[in-house]
Design an enzyme around this catalytic site. Sequence first.
Site, PDB file in Angstrom:
ATOM      1  N   GLU A   1      59.491 -28.797 -82.432  1.00  0.00           N
ATOM      2  CA  GLU A   1      60.919 -28.792 -82.765  1.00  0.00           C
ATOM      3  C   GLU A   1      61.529 -30.181 -82.786  1.00  0.00           C
ATOM      4  O   GLU A   1      62.426 -30.458 -83.607  1.00  0.00           O
ATOM      5  CB  GLU A   1      61.675 -27.908 -81.766  1.00  0.00           C
ATOM      6  CG  GLU A   1      61.393 -26.426 -81.902  1.00  0.00           C
ATOM      7  CD  GLU A   1      60.124 -25.979 -81.185  1.00  0.00           C
ATOM      8  OE1 GLU A   1      59.768 -24.790 -81.318  1.00  0.00           O
ATOM      9  OE2 GLU A   1      59.490 -26.815 -80.502  1.00  0.00           O
ATOM     10  N   ARG A  40      64.792 -27.449 -77.547  1.00  0.00           N
ATOM     11  CA  ARG A  40      63.685 -28.376 -77.346  1.00  0.00           C
ATOM     12  C   ARG A  40      63.863 -29.656 -78.162  1.00  0.00           C
ATOM     13  O   ARG A  40      63.182 -30.649 -77.909  1.00  0.00           O
ATOM     14  CB  ARG A  40      62.370 -27.693 -77.717  1.00  0.00           C
ATOM     15  CG  ARG A  40      62.035 -26.513 -76.823  1.00  0.00           C
ATOM     16  CD  ARG A  40      60.988 -25.585 -77.438  1.00  0.00           C
ATOM     17  NE  ARG A  40      59.684 -26.203 -77.534  1.00  0.00           N
ATOM     18  CZ  ARG A  40      58.691 -26.012 -76.666  1.00  0.00           C
ATOM     19  NH1 ARG A  40      58.888 -25.241 -75.614  1.00  0.00           N
ATOM     20  NH2 ARG A  40      57.533 -26.587 -76.843  1.00  0.00           N
ATOM     21  N   LYS A  68      42.301 -13.478 -82.397  1.00  0.00           N
ATOM     22  CA  LYS A  68      43.520 -12.749 -82.062  1.00  0.00           C
ATOM     23  C   LYS A  68      43.386 -11.305 -82.559  1.00  0.00           C
ATOM     24  O   LYS A  68      42.944 -11.062 -83.682  1.00  0.00           O
ATOM     25  CB  LYS A  68      44.716 -13.433 -82.728  1.00  0.00           C
ATOM     26  CG  LYS A  68      46.038 -13.250 -82.027  1.00  0.00           C
ATOM     27  CD  LYS A  68      47.100 -14.159 -82.635  1.00  0.00           C
ATOM     28  CE  LYS A  68      48.410 -14.050 -81.864  1.00  0.00           C
ATOM     29  NZ  LYS A  68      49.454 -14.913 -82.453  1.00  0.00           N
TER      30      LYS A  68
END
Length: 639
Positions: A374, A402, A288
């Site tokens: 979640e 979610r 990243k």
Amino acid sequence: MTESITPPATPVLDRVTLPSDLKSLSDRELHQLAAELRAETISAVSVTGGHLGAGLGVVELTVALHAVFDAPRDKIIWDVGHQAYPHKILTGRRDRIRTLRAGGGLSGFTKRSESPYDAFGAGHSSTSISAALGFAMARELGGDPGDAVAVIGDGAMSAGMAFEALNHAGDLGKRLIVILNDNEMSIAPPVGALSRYLTRLYAGGPFQELKGLAKGAVGLLPEPLQEGARRAKDMLKGMTVGGTLFEELGFSYIGPVDGHDLDQLLPLLRTVKARATGPVLIHVVTRKGKGYAPAETAADRGHATGKFDVLTGAQAKGKSNAPSYTSVFAKTLIAEAERDDKIVAVTAAMPDGTGLKAFADRFPKRCFDVGIAEQHAVTFCAGLAAGGMRPFCTIYSTFLQRGYDQIVHDVAIQHLPVRFAIDRAGLVGADGATHAGSFDIGFLASLPGFVVMAAADEAELARMVVTAARHDSGPIAFRFPRGEGTGVEIPADPQPLEIGRGRIVAEGSGVAILSFGTRLSEVMAAREALVARGITPTVADARFAKPLDRDLILDLVGRHDALLTIEEGAVGGFGSHVAQLLADAGVFDRGYRYRSMVLPDDFIEHGDPAAMYASAAMNAPQIEARVLDLLGIAVARRA
């Protein structure tokens, strides 16, 4: 500052308008294109702000995918969409790339209505494999032709939905290409057994690549290489082989592969496109922030940035007039946890965004980051509560959606005292509709036994944190927006609120305005304008959508000719509960005037938050106009 910097020279990129233009480029030119695409991405995000690190990590992969596959006939599906800026540049949107996340500009995520090259919209994680499998089966059933390629990060792969899709895809056995973009870091460092498994896979470097090649890709290789791969496989018998997990799910596993090496990516993708018959998983290792030192060295690898100086990476910082709501929440929770060792905090891959990093630094054994999960976070908190702890389930409003079944089944039905700290309530600006906290009032306040609060300012938020910490008789939630507070003084020792009791903020007559949440500051501004017209509304802060302050509401109705409610949520929330109360009390039987102001029945596009609320007709001028309309006072339209 940044806008004056000369854009980078991009002679090869200048020849690319659409992905089809990559077909005429040589492999050497594709290498140059990747370098120019990285420079263009850095330059663009320096002007707009946004998600930088994820896109820089997939520059070579983006070039390789568009060079090999035939979008939009082939569907390339980017999970979440954080990494899609280079994709947007290559798919006809370069001329608008410096409008990212601004009102009327490009979305920060993939968006079907924006481009045919955005095969599937995404702002939440872990949906790509399910969507790609849907495209693949539609193809098999006579729908849209072409390949389906899902690009999913290792953090997103940790979610249960991704494994549900992998399991189904392996069972169906149809041609599907999944690229696991393993950058060792989602938004926060990934957690859990899957991340450790992936870490072990690439820990051995080239040897692991050989094992992946031997195990997963023999049938896909050109004939001259197949015999050598078979010999390598025989040599590795009896050893633990990379990719076993995915092969058990029915995928051919290839990798790990260096995701920044086009000399590996291009021939591999060409071979897979030419030879794959069933589901294939390509394990690509990337970094990243690759190629931009300030992003590579940042703690979050440049996940989300403001505008910045390209040369130094220094971000432009606005002057803060007040602490953020998130920081007030974190500071107050830490103070409560100092007092009560049963308080624990749970987040789903967002320790920085939710303010829990500070809590984790102070109480490392009492803070849990469960990853992008979640559903698990909610039920985990339910178990903690059942076990005698006082959990704070700290999740953005948009992500809490979610875990809704778990909120109902595992928390509400069992009356467990889980505390839901709901950040990013209301409209959130540049992230747009996928991240707006529009629906939590309605979906929580409809549940029996739930307490639902909204903070009008940062001082009220501090009191609501304390209220939740000391509430043990059932589930309780409090919501607060993104960004800075209003600058009010925060009490050093905030006291808990009485459950179900609001407050009068300003006394008046004729009309009452009942606010739920941070529109209160706009209500007060509207009141000033109305006072100048000779109208003096009473203003009240409801504090609670559930239980409603019945006495306060009926008192307002009894003393005023009309009542207006306002909230930063969709229809079906606070105003609907007030209307039900008034209907049950027979108030409407005598023709009482009541109106509610809620978010419109639409998904509001990204932009400046103030402009978004103006488009939703919820700023002070619109509140003033609504009061005048409610009172039957005609006002000439302003020029």
